[in-house]
Design a protein around this motif. Structure first.
Motif, PDB file in Angstrom:
ATOM      1  N   ILE A   4       0.858  -1.175   0.000  1.00  0.00           N
ATOM      2  CA  ILE A   4       0.000   0.000   0.000  1.00  0.00           C
ATOM      3  C   ILE A   4       0.898   1.229   0.000  1.00  0.00           C
ATOM      4  O   ILE A   4       1.928   1.261   0.666  1.00  0.00           O
ATOM      5  N   LEU A   5       0.517   2.222  -0.801  1.00  0.00           N
ATOM      6  CA  LEU A   5       1.262   3.477  -0.888  1.00  0.00           C
ATOM      7  C   LEU A   5       0.456   4.568  -0.197  1.00  0.00           C
ATOM      8  O   LEU A   5      -0.702   4.805  -0.538  1.00  0.00           O
ATOM      9  N   LEU A   6       1.065   5.223   0.796  1.00  0.00           N
ATOM     10  CA  LEU A   6       0.436   6.314   1.536  1.00  0.00           C
ATOM     11  C   LEU A   6       1.092   7.617   1.112  1.00  0.00           C
ATOM     12  O   LEU A   6       2.308   7.777   1.257  1.00  0.00           O
ATOM     13  N   VAL A   7       0.296   8.562   0.577  1.00  0.00           N
ATOM     14  CA  VAL A   7       0.835   9.817   0.054  1.00  0.00           C
ATOM     15  C   VAL A   7       0.175  10.995   0.763  1.00  0.00           C
ATOM     16  O   VAL A   7      -1.023  11.219   0.619  1.00  0.00           O
ATOM     17  N   ASP A   8       0.970  11.733   1.533  1.00  0.00           N
ATOM     18  CA  ASP A   8       0.467  12.916   2.240  1.00  0.00           C
ATOM     19  C   ASP A   8       1.659  13.767   2.644  1.00  0.00           C
ATOM     20  O   ASP A   8       2.696  13.236   3.035  1.00  0.00           O
ATOM     21  N   LEU A  17      -1.781   6.639   9.549  1.00  0.00           N
ATOM     22  CA  LEU A  17      -2.216   5.610   8.605  1.00  0.00           C
ATOM     23  C   LEU A  17      -1.308   4.381   8.678  1.00  0.00           C
ATOM     24  O   LEU A  17      -1.774   3.243   8.675  1.00  0.00           O
ATOM     25  N   LYS A  18      -0.016   4.644   8.747  1.00  0.00           N
ATOM     26  CA  LYS A  18       0.971   3.568   8.806  1.00  0.00           C
ATOM     27  C   LYS A  18       0.749   2.676  10.021  1.00  0.00           C
ATOM     28  O   LYS A  18       0.856   1.452   9.933  1.00  0.00           O
ATOM     29  N   SER A  19       0.420   3.288  11.145  1.00  0.00           N
ATOM     30  CA  SER A  19       0.226   2.519  12.379  1.00  0.00           C
ATOM     31  C   SER A  19      -0.938   1.535  12.253  1.00  0.00           C
ATOM     32  O   SER A  19      -0.950   0.502  12.926  1.00  0.00           O
ATOM     33  N   ASN A  20      -1.900   1.834  11.404  1.00  0.00           N
ATOM     34  CA  ASN A  20      -3.031   0.924  11.207  1.00  0.00           C
ATOM     35  C   ASN A  20      -2.656  -0.351  10.464  1.00  0.00           C
ATOM     36  O   ASN A  20      -3.395  -1.325  10.513  1.00  0.00           O
ATOM     37  N   PHE A  21      -1.534  -0.341   9.779  1.00  0.00           N
ATOM     38  CA  PHE A  21      -1.130  -1.499   8.972  1.00  0.00           C
ATOM     39  C   PHE A  21       0.085  -2.225   9.524  1.00  0.00           C
ATOM     40  O   PHE A  21       0.504  -3.228   8.961  1.00  0.00           O
ATOM     41  N   GLU A  22       0.654  -1.749  10.627  1.00  0.00           N
ATOM     42  CA  GLU A  22       1.909  -2.314  11.132  1.00  0.00           C
ATOM     43  C   GLU A  22       1.807  -3.773  11.534  1.00  0.00           C
ATOM     44  O   GLU A  22       2.777  -4.502  11.440  1.00  0.00           O
ATOM     45  N   ARG A  23       0.663  -4.220  11.986  1.00  0.00           N
ATOM     46  CA  ARG A  23       0.518  -5.607  12.442  1.00  0.00           C
ATOM     47  C   ARG A  23       0.106  -6.545  11.318  1.00  0.00           C
ATOM     48  O   ARG A  23      -0.222  -7.698  11.560  1.00  0.00           O
ATOM     49  N   THR A  24       0.101  -6.036  10.126  1.00  0.00           N
ATOM     50  CA  THR A  24      -0.263  -6.865   8.975  1.00  0.00           C
ATOM     51  C   THR A  24       1.000  -7.261   8.222  1.00  0.00           C
ATOM     52  O   THR A  24       2.090  -6.790   8.516  1.00  0.00           O
ATOM     53  N   ASN A  25       0.828  -8.073   7.239  1.00  0.00           N
ATOM     54  CA  ASN A  25       1.947  -8.488   6.398  1.00  0.00           C
ATOM     55  C   ASN A  25       1.978  -7.664   5.117  1.00  0.00           C
ATOM     56  O   ASN A  25       2.359  -8.149   4.061  1.00  0.00           O
ATOM     57  N   ASN A  27       3.347  -4.523   2.867  1.00  0.00           N
ATOM     58  CA  ASN A  27       4.482  -3.627   2.673  1.00  0.00           C
ATOM     59  C   ASN A  27       3.957  -2.196   2.570  1.00  0.00           C
ATOM     60  O   ASN A  27       3.132  -1.903   1.712  1.00  0.00           O
ATOM     61  N   ILE A  28       4.412  -1.316   3.450  1.00  0.00           N
ATOM     62  CA  ILE A  28       3.940   0.060   3.485  1.00  0.00           C
ATOM     63  C   ILE A  28       4.983   0.972   2.851  1.00  0.00           C
ATOM     64  O   ILE A  28       6.131   1.010   3.267  1.00  0.00           O
ATOM     65  N   ILE A  29       4.548   1.697   1.821  1.00  0.00           N
ATOM     66  CA  ILE A  29       5.407   2.646   1.106  1.00  0.00           C
ATOM     67  C   ILE A  29       4.833   4.028   1.369  1.00  0.00           C
ATOM     68  O   ILE A  29       3.616   4.197   1.364  1.00  0.00           O
ATOM     69  N   THR A  30       5.689   5.012   1.570  1.00  0.00           N
ATOM     70  CA  THR A  30       5.190   6.359   1.841  1.00  0.00           C
ATOM     71  C   THR A  30       5.790   7.369   0.865  1.00  0.00           C
ATOM     72  O   THR A  30       6.831   7.128   0.260  1.00  0.00           O
ATOM     73  N   ALA A  31       5.097   8.493   0.742  1.00  0.00           N
ATOM     74  CA  ALA A  31       5.567   9.600  -0.090  1.00  0.00           C
ATOM     75  C   ALA A  31       5.014  10.894   0.492  1.00  0.00           C
ATOM     76  O   ALA A  31       3.933  10.905   1.077  1.00  0.00           O
ATOM     77  N   GLN A  32       5.763  11.993   0.296  1.00  0.00           N
ATOM     78  CA  GLN A  32       5.383  13.275   0.877  1.00  0.00           C
ATOM     79  C   GLN A  32       4.670  14.206  -0.096  1.00  0.00           C
ATOM     80  O   GLN A  32       4.198  15.266   0.298  1.00  0.00           O
TER      81      GLN A  32
END
Length: 107
Positions: A4-8, A17-25, A27-32
């Motif tokens: 999942i890509l989180l852009v903000d 948002l990232k904390s909601n997915f930390e216990r899952t398997n 892959n969290i990608i972020t962008a500013q």
């Protein structure tokens, strides 16, 4: 692995948002911003993109358009795009986000 890509441009929003997915398997990608988001989309090809609209450099709307154009040009399966915003004025200004290719709009 799913991704999942989180852009903000607001760091605390991304971290929340990232904390909601930390216990899952997942892959969290972020962008500013939208420019970084589009680059990361091409590199990682996530199944889901969650993006804000009002960001510096490249807006969320422009990034959505770039993603959809890239998918069509490269014959890729479209990802799910979720627009997330806390600004009610953004809803009024950008009521055409579904036409741009977003799948969901959350406030």
């Amino acid at each position: 692995q799913h991704s999942i890509l989180l852009v903000d441009d607001i760091f605390s929003n991304v971290e929340l948002l990232k904390s909601n997915f930390e216990r899952t398997n997942i892959n969290i990608i972020t962008a500013q911003n939208g420019k970084e988001g589009f680059q990361n989309y091409i590199e990682y090809e996530p199944e889901i993109v969650v993006t804000d609209l009002a960001m510096p450099i490249v807006s969320g709307q422009e990034m959505i358009s770039q993603v959809r154009n890239w998918e069509r040009t490269n014959f890729k399966r479209p990802c799910r795009i979720i627009v997330l915003t806390g600004e009610s004025r953004e809803i009024q200004q950008h009521n055409c986000i579904y036409e741009l290719g977003a799948n969901e709009f959350l406030m």
